[in-house]
Design a protein around this motif. Structure first.
Motif, PDB file in Angstrom:
ATOM      1  N   ARG A  60     -15.604  -5.788  30.051  1.00 23.52           N
ATOM      2  CA  ARG A  60     -16.665  -6.357  30.871  1.00 23.52           C
ATOM      3  C   ARG A  60     -17.565  -5.237  31.383  1.00 23.52           C
ATOM      4  O   ARG A  60     -17.089  -4.167  31.765  1.00 23.52           O
ATOM      5  CB  ARG A  60     -16.054  -7.126  32.048  1.00 23.52           C
ATOM      6  CG  ARG A  60     -17.096  -7.601  33.072  1.00 23.52           C
ATOM      7  CD  ARG A  60     -16.455  -8.321  34.235  1.00 23.52           C
ATOM      8  NE  ARG A  60     -15.494  -7.517  34.976  1.00 23.52           N
ATOM      9  CZ  ARG A  60     -15.803  -6.550  35.833  1.00 23.52           C
ATOM     10  NH1 ARG A  60     -17.069  -6.226  36.041  1.00 23.52           N
ATOM     11  NH2 ARG A  60     -14.848  -5.905  36.475  1.00 23.52           N
ATOM     12  N   GLU A 106     -19.083  -3.801  26.054  1.00 24.84           N
ATOM     13  CA  GLU A 106     -19.664  -4.678  27.062  1.00 24.84           C
ATOM     14  C   GLU A 106     -20.932  -5.362  26.578  1.00 24.84           C
ATOM     15  O   GLU A 106     -21.372  -6.352  27.164  1.00 24.84           O
ATOM     16  CB  GLU A 106     -19.959  -3.884  28.349  1.00 24.84           C
ATOM     17  CG  GLU A 106     -20.942  -2.721  28.149  1.00 24.84           C
ATOM     18  CD  GLU A 106     -20.225  -1.430  27.789  1.00 24.84           C
ATOM     19  OE1 GLU A 106     -20.807  -0.357  27.971  1.00 24.84           O
ATOM     20  OE2 GLU A 106     -19.052  -1.502  27.341  1.00 24.84           O
ATOM     21  N   THR A 141     -12.534 -10.593  35.029  1.00 25.07           N
ATOM     22  CA  THR A 141     -12.899  -9.768  33.864  1.00 25.07           C
ATOM     23  C   THR A 141     -13.605 -10.563  32.774  1.00 25.07           C
ATOM     24  O   THR A 141     -13.899 -10.016  31.717  1.00 25.07           O
ATOM     25  CB  THR A 141     -11.644  -9.100  33.277  1.00 25.07           C
ATOM     26  OG1 THR A 141     -10.653 -10.103  33.012  1.00 25.07           O
ATOM     27  CG2 THR A 141     -11.090  -8.069  34.245  1.00 25.07           C
ATOM     28  N   GLY A 142     -13.869 -11.850  32.973  1.00 31.38           N
ATOM     29  CA  GLY A 142     -14.699 -12.602  32.024  1.00 31.38           C
ATOM     30  C   GLY A 142     -13.948 -13.511  31.083  1.00 31.38           C
ATOM     31  O   GLY A 142     -14.454 -13.833  30.002  1.00 31.38           O
ATOM     32  N   THR A 370      -9.129  -9.359  28.298  1.00 29.99           N
ATOM     33  CA  THR A 370     -10.363  -8.907  28.945  1.00 29.99           C
ATOM     34  C   THR A 370     -10.014  -7.885  30.010  1.00 29.99           C
ATOM     35  O   THR A 370      -9.065  -8.059  30.786  1.00 29.99           O
ATOM     36  CB  THR A 370     -11.110 -10.092  29.563  1.00 29.99           C
ATOM     37  OG1 THR A 370     -10.257 -10.738  30.520  1.00 29.99           O
ATOM     38  CG2 THR A 370     -11.526 -11.095  28.508  1.00 29.99           C
ATOM     39  N   GLY A 372     -11.748  -4.638  32.782  1.00 31.01           N
ATOM     40  CA  GLY A 372     -12.912  -4.120  33.468  1.00 31.01           C
ATOM     41  C   GLY A 372     -12.986  -2.607  33.374  1.00 31.01           C
ATOM     42  O   GLY A 372     -11.973  -1.937  33.123  1.00 31.01           O
TER      43      GLY A 372
END
Length: 887
Positions: A60, A106, A141-142, A370, A372
Motif C-alpha cells: 500500500r 504501490e 493495508t487495502g 497486503t 504497508g
C-alpha cells in the motif's frame, strides 16, 4: 535473521524458484483437458490435479498520516518486481529477502492485480473446479479495496469481486447455465447473512462421506446481469460491521465471504472400440448431458491488529480478540498443512471450517497479502509476510465435480421429439396434398382424353352414316334411271334381242345386292376400326398414370420456354417503343429549332441531339456537343416550356454527368440546383427518372454528396421514392441514395431525413435492379458504421437495425441474384463486427446466415470476413456453443 529466511526455504540455490501466477498451466490446457475428457462423474471425482496455493504481495502507498509521521524514515519494505522478491529492512544495513509468486508495487492497477491473482482462479471455476481468492494483512493495508471495491465513480478501481462476476457472466450462457450468489460475514464467531440481516446465526453442515462444507441456511440469489450483482454487493456492504480505529477510519470488524455458485451444462461422449473380422470400427454412443458444479469463494479477512496501536476498547476490544483468534486458528492450520502434520486443527474456528476446501482441499486458491510501508508497523508486516510464506507450501488437489443432467436430457429429447412430430406431420400433409393433386390431375387428363375420344368416335360414326346414306341415295337414283331406260327401250330391245324385260331387271337387282354387300363389308370394317380405337384408349388410360411425370416435365419446359419467349417479346416491344420515342423526340426538337423558338444561338444543337452515323459507324460523342454548344446553353433548356425539349435536355445533362471530368463543371454552372428543381417541380415520370439518374452520377463524387445533402437532395429523393412506381425511376433514385450512404460524414443526417426508410420502402417494387441498388446502399451504410465503431466515433446499436432493416437483410441474404446476395452478405458481416448488434442479430436469425456465409460464400474475401467476425465476437461464440454449431 537473514539466515532464518534461508532456513525457511525462501531463497535457496538448491530449490527451484516457485512459479508465478502466469506460468502455471491453466486447467483448460494440459492438465484440465485430461479431466474434461473424462466421461463420467466418478472418474472426474477420483482423478485430481495438484496445485499449490499461489501467494502475491501488494504494497500500500503511504497515507497522509504516514507521510507526516515517517517523513524522516525510509520505507521498511523494498520490492524487486522483476525478481518477484521483497526485502524487509531490519535497519539501514541489514534486511531479510523473501520470494513470492508475484509482487505488486504501490502503483499497481486493480486490473493487473485481478488478471494476475484472480483471473486464473475464475477461469478454473468456469472449467468446473472450486476456487478461492483471499486477502490477508494488517488492518488498513487495502484488503477491502483490493477485493470489494465497487468502482461506482471510477470503473478502473473495481475490485476482484466485481471483475470476477463480469468474466463469469461473459462466459456462461444463462439459458443453459446458472449463477447464484451468497454473501456472508463471520462476526464474533457467528455466521450472518449480509443479504438477509435477520438471518444472523447460520449453522455449518458437513457431509460425513465427502467432508464438503455447506451453508443451507444462507440466502442464495440467482444472478442474471451485472447490475443486479452490484446492487447485492451494495446491500451487503451496507450491513457489514465496521468501526473507526486509530489505524483505519473504516476498519472491518468481520470476515466477509462471497460465494459464487456456477452450474454449467456440458456434453460428454464415450467411444468404444469394437473389432470385427479383418477390420476395426469406432462405435460412438450418443452424447450424455453433464452438469459441472463449481464454487468461487472470495474472502475479505478482517485485519489483524495490536490493541495498543488500534486503541480498541469495550466492545471493539472483544471484536479485536475474536478477529485475532480466528486469524490465529487459520495460521495454525496453514502451519500444520505446510509441515504435513498428521492433525490439522480445522475445528478450532468457524473460519477454518469454512475454508476447509481452500487450504489442503480440492479448490484452486490464490492468496494476496497486503502490507504497508511504514517502519512503525514492521512487526505486523513481518508477521504478514511469514503467513504468506507458509501458505505457499500448502498443496491442494484440484478436482472437477460432474453429475449427469437427466432432466436436461429429458427436456432436450422432448423438444426434439416435438420437432420431429411437427416435421413428420408437415411432410405427411405435403405428401397427401401432392398425392391429391396428382390424382386430380390424372382424373382431369383421363376425362379429357375420354371426352376427346368420344367426340372423335361420334364424328367418325356420323361420317360413316353420311357416306352410307349417300351410297344408298346414289343406288336409288341409279335404279330409277335404269328403270326409266328399261321402260323406254324395253320394247325395242326385246324385238332385236328376243329377250324378255325380266332378265335385265334381274341383272340390275344382282348388281344392287352386290353394292349392298360391299357397303355392309365397309360398315363391318368401320366397326372393327372402332373396336381397335377403343382398345387403344384403354391402353392409353392404363399407361396415363406412368406418363404424368413426363408430361409434367414437358409442360414445365413448355411454360419456361413460353415465359422466356414472352420476356423476349416484351423486351423487343420496349426497345421498339424506345426507338420510336427517340425518333419522335428528335423530330420534335428539329421542328422546334426550325421554328426559331430559341434563335440562332442553338443552331448547332440540332446536329448533335440527333443520332447520326459517322463514317466508321460510331455515334457522335456527347463531348463534342458539350464543347460546341456550351454547358450554360444546355442547362438553360432545362427551363423550357416545351416538355419534349426539357426531356431531351435533361438526358444530355445526365450523359454529361456520367463522365467524372464534366461533373465539377456541371455543379459550378448550377446544374445540380437545376436537376433538384426538376425533381421538385415536375411530375413527368421521364424527367424524374433521368434527373434522378443525373443526380446519382453526380453523387459518386464526395464533394458533390455534401452539396446534395445541403440543398435538401435526400428529402427530394425520398419523396420521389415514395411517389414513383416505375422500376427504372426507382433504380435511379436507389442508386443516388446508395452513393450517399457511402459517406461517413452524412450518416446521421441521411438517416434523420428519411434516407434509410426510403431505401427500404423501394423494396416494394421487387425489381432485381432496384433491389440490387437497395442492397448496395445498405452495404455502404453498414460499412461506414463499422468503420466509425472501430475508430471509437460511434457507439450504440446500428441505425439500420433501429430503422427495421435487419429482417429484410436476413430474408435476402441468400437471394438468387448474385449482386443482391453479395451486397447483403457484406452488410451482415459489417453489422456483426460491432458487438452491440450481436444480440439483436441472433434473435433476428442473422447468426445462421453468418455461419453459412463463412462456409459457403463463393467469394473468398467475404467468407474470410465472416469467419473472422464470428471468431472475434464473444456473444456469437457463446451462442454457437449453446446451439452446438461446429465452427
Amino acid at each position: 535473521m537473514a539466515s532464518t529466511a534461508c532456513r525457511n526455504g525462501i531463497v535457496q540455490k538448491g530449490n527451484s524458484k516457485p512459479s508465478s501466477f502466469k506460468s502455471r498451466p491453466h486447467p483448460s490446457s494440459s492438465l484440465g483437458s485430461a479431466v474434461r475428457r473424462s466421461s463420467s462423474a466418478s472418474s472426474a471425482g477420483n482423478d485430481g490435479v495438484p496445485g499449490r496455493v499461489r501467494v502475491a504481495v501488494r504494497l500500500r502507498p503511504r497515507n497522509a498520516e504516514e507521510t507526516v509521521a515517517d517523513a524522516d524514515f525510509a520505507d521498511c519494505v523494498e520490492l524487486q518486481t522483476e525478481l518477484k522478491r521483497l526485502k524487509l529492512r531490519k535497519n539501514n544495513w541489514d534486511s531479510d529477502t523473501y520470494e513470492f509468486d508475484e509482487v505488486f508495487t504501490e502503483s499497481a492497477s486493480q486490473k493487473r492485480v485481478y488478471e494476475v491473482v484472480a483471473k486464473p482462479v475464475v477461469e478454473s471455476v468456469l472449467d468446473g473446479y472450486n476456487g478461492t481468492v483471499m486477502a490477508y494483512g494488517q488492518t488498513g493495508t487495502g484488503k477491502t479495496f483490493t477485493l470489494g471495491r465497487l468502482g461506482d465513480e471510477d470503473t478502473s478501481s473495481r475490485g476482484i469481486m466485481v471483475r470476477s462476476m463480469e468474466d463469469i457472466l461473459a462466459d456462461v450462457s444463462l439459458e443453459s447455465d446458472s449463477v447464484s450468489v451468497s454473501y456472508l460475514q463471520l462476526y464474533m464467531e457467528t455466521i450472518q447473512d449480509l443479504l438477509d440481516p435477520a438471518n444472523d446465526n447460520i449453522s455449518i453442515v458437513e457431509d460425513p462421506k465427502t467432508g464438503d462444507v455447506s451453508l443451507p441456511g444462507a440466502t442464495l440469489v440467482q444472478i442474471r446481469d451485472q447490475q443486479s450483482f452490484m446492487e447485492l454487493l451494495r446491500w451487503g456492504e451496507a450491513h457489514r460491521v465496521a468501526a473507526n480505529t486509530k489505524l483505519n477510519t473504516e476498519s472491518s470488524r468481520s470476515h466477509a465471504i462471497l460465494m459464487i455458485h456456477v452450474k454449467r451444462s456440458v456434453v460428454g461422449r464415450e467411444e468404444d472400440l469394437s473389432s470385427e473380422i479383418n477390420h476395426a470400427s469406432h462405435l460412438i454412443k450418443p452424447s450424455k448431458p453433464l452438469v459441472r458444479k463449481s464454487k468461487l469463494v472470495v474472502v475479505d479477512l478482517a485485519g489483524s491488529e495490536r490493541i495498543h496501536k488500534s486503541g480498541s476498547e469495550g466492545h471493539m476490544l472483544e471484536e479485536a480478540k475474536s478477529i485475532n483468534l480466528s486469524l490465529s486458528a487459520l495460521g495454525k492450520c496453514i502451519n500444520a498443512l505446510a509441515e504435513n502434520s498428521a492433525h490439522v486443527p480445522l475445528r478450532d474456528s468457524k473460519l477454518t471450517r469454512l475454508l476447509r476446501d481452500s487450504f489442503g482441499g480440492t479448490a484452486r486458491t490464490s492468496l494476496i497479502v497486503t502490507i504497508g510501508p511504514s517502519p512503525r508497523h514492521r512487526g505486523e508486516t513481518a508477521s504478514t509476510i511469514l503467513f504468506g510464506q507458509r501458505a505457499m507450501k500448502v498443496e491442494n488437489m484440484l478436482k472437477i465435480k460432474e453429475e449427469f443432467d437427466f432432466k436436461s436430457l429429458s427436456r432436450r429429447l422432448e423438444i426434439q421429439l416435438d420437432k420431429l412430430i411437427v416435421e413428420n406431420e408437415r411432410q405427411q400433409k405435403a405428401f397427401d396434398d401432392e398425392v391429391e393433386r396428382i390424382h386430380l390431375e390424372a382424373q382431369n387428363r383421363i376425362s379429357e382424353v375420354e371426352r376427346n375420344f368420344a367426340d372423335a368416335l361420334e364424328k367418325e360414326k356420323l361420317k360413316c352414316q353420311m357416306e352410307y346414306m349417300e351410297s344408298v341415295k346414289k343406288l336409288e337414283e341409279k335404279m330409277l334411271l335404269n328403270q326409266q331406260k328399261q321402260e323406254s327401250n324395253g320394247v325395242i330391245h326385246d324385238k332385236y334381242t328376243g329377250e324378255e324385260p325380266g332378265a335385265s331387271a334381274a341383272e340390275d337387282i344382282a348388281e344392287i345386292r352386290k353394292l349392298l354387300q360391299n357397303e355392309i363389308h365397309m360398315r363391318k370394317t368401320a366397326e372393327e376400326e372402332l373396336n381397335k380405337l377403343k382398345s387403344r384408349l384403354g391402353q392409353y388410360t392404363e399407361s396415363g398414370s406412368c406418363r404424368d411425370a413426363e408430361m409434367s416435365k414437358l409442360h414445365k419446359t413448355l411454360e419456361d420456354e413460353t415465359l422466356q419467349k414472352r420476356k423476349l417479346e416484351e423486351e423487343i416491344v420496349i426497345l421498339r417503343s424506345q426507338l420510336l420515342q427517340l425518333t419522335f423526340e428528335a423530330d420534335q426538337m428539329q421542328k422546334c429549332l426550325e421554328r426559331g423558338e430559341f434563335g440562332n444561338t442553338f443552331a448547332g444543337l440540332d446536329k448533335h441531339l440527333q443520332f447520326r452515323d459517322s463514317g466508321n459507324g460510331q455515334k457522335a460523342p456527347i463531348t463534342k456537343l458539350f464543347e460546341q454548344v456550351g454547358l450554360h446553353k444546355i442547362l438553360s433548356l432545362l427551363e423550357s416550356e416545351d416538355a419534349n425539349v426539357r426531356i431531351h435536355a435533361v438526358k444530355v445533362v445526365a450523359n454529361l454527368a456520367a463522365e467524372e471530368a464534366n461533373q465539377e463543371k456541371i455543379v459550378e454552372a448550377g446544374g445540380l440546383s437545376s436537376l433538384l428543381m426538376l425533381l421538385r417541380s415536375f411530375e413527368d415520370e421521364t424527367i424524374r427518372r433521368v434527373a434522378a439518374g443525373a443526380i446519382a452520377n453526380l453523387a459518386m463524387n464526395e464533394a458533390n454528396q455534401e452539396l446534395i445533402m445541403a440543398q435538401g437532395g435526400i428529402s427530394l429523393l425520398s419523396t420521389t421514392a415514395a411517389d414513383a412506381e416505375d422500376p427504372q425511376t426507382l433504380r435511379m433514385v436507389a442508386g443516388a441514395i446508395a452513393n450517399l450512404c457511402g459517406n461517413d460524414k452524412l450518416q446521421m443526417k441521411l438517416r434523420s431525413e428519411g434516407g434509410i426508410r426510403a431505401l427500404l420502402g423501394m423494396v416494394r417494387c421487387g425489381h432485381p435492379d432496384v433491389l440490387s441498388q437497395v442492397a448496395r446502399g445498405i452495404a455502404n451504410f453498414a460499412k461506414c458504421e463499422s468503420r466509425a465503431a472501430t475508430q471509437g466515433v460511434k457507439s450504440g446499436r446500428s441505425l439500420l437495425i433501429e430503422d427495421g432493416a435487419l429482417p429484410w437483410i436476413v430474408q435476402n441474404a441468400n437471394n438468387e441474384a448474385a449482386p443482391i446476395r453479395r451486397h447483403i452478405e457484406l452488410a451482415l458481416c459489417h453489422l456483426a463486427q460491432h458487438e452491440v448488434n450481436a444480440r439483436e442479430m441472433i434473435s433476428g436469425g442473422a447468426l445462421w446466415e453468418l455461419v453459412r456465409i463463412s462456409q459457403d460464400c463463393s467469394r473468398e474475401d467475404i467468407r474470410s470476413l465472416a469467419h473472422r467476425t464470428l471468431s472475434s465476437s464473444l456473444t456469437f461464440r457463446a451462442e454457437m456453443r449453446r446451439l452446438r454449431i461446429e465452427f
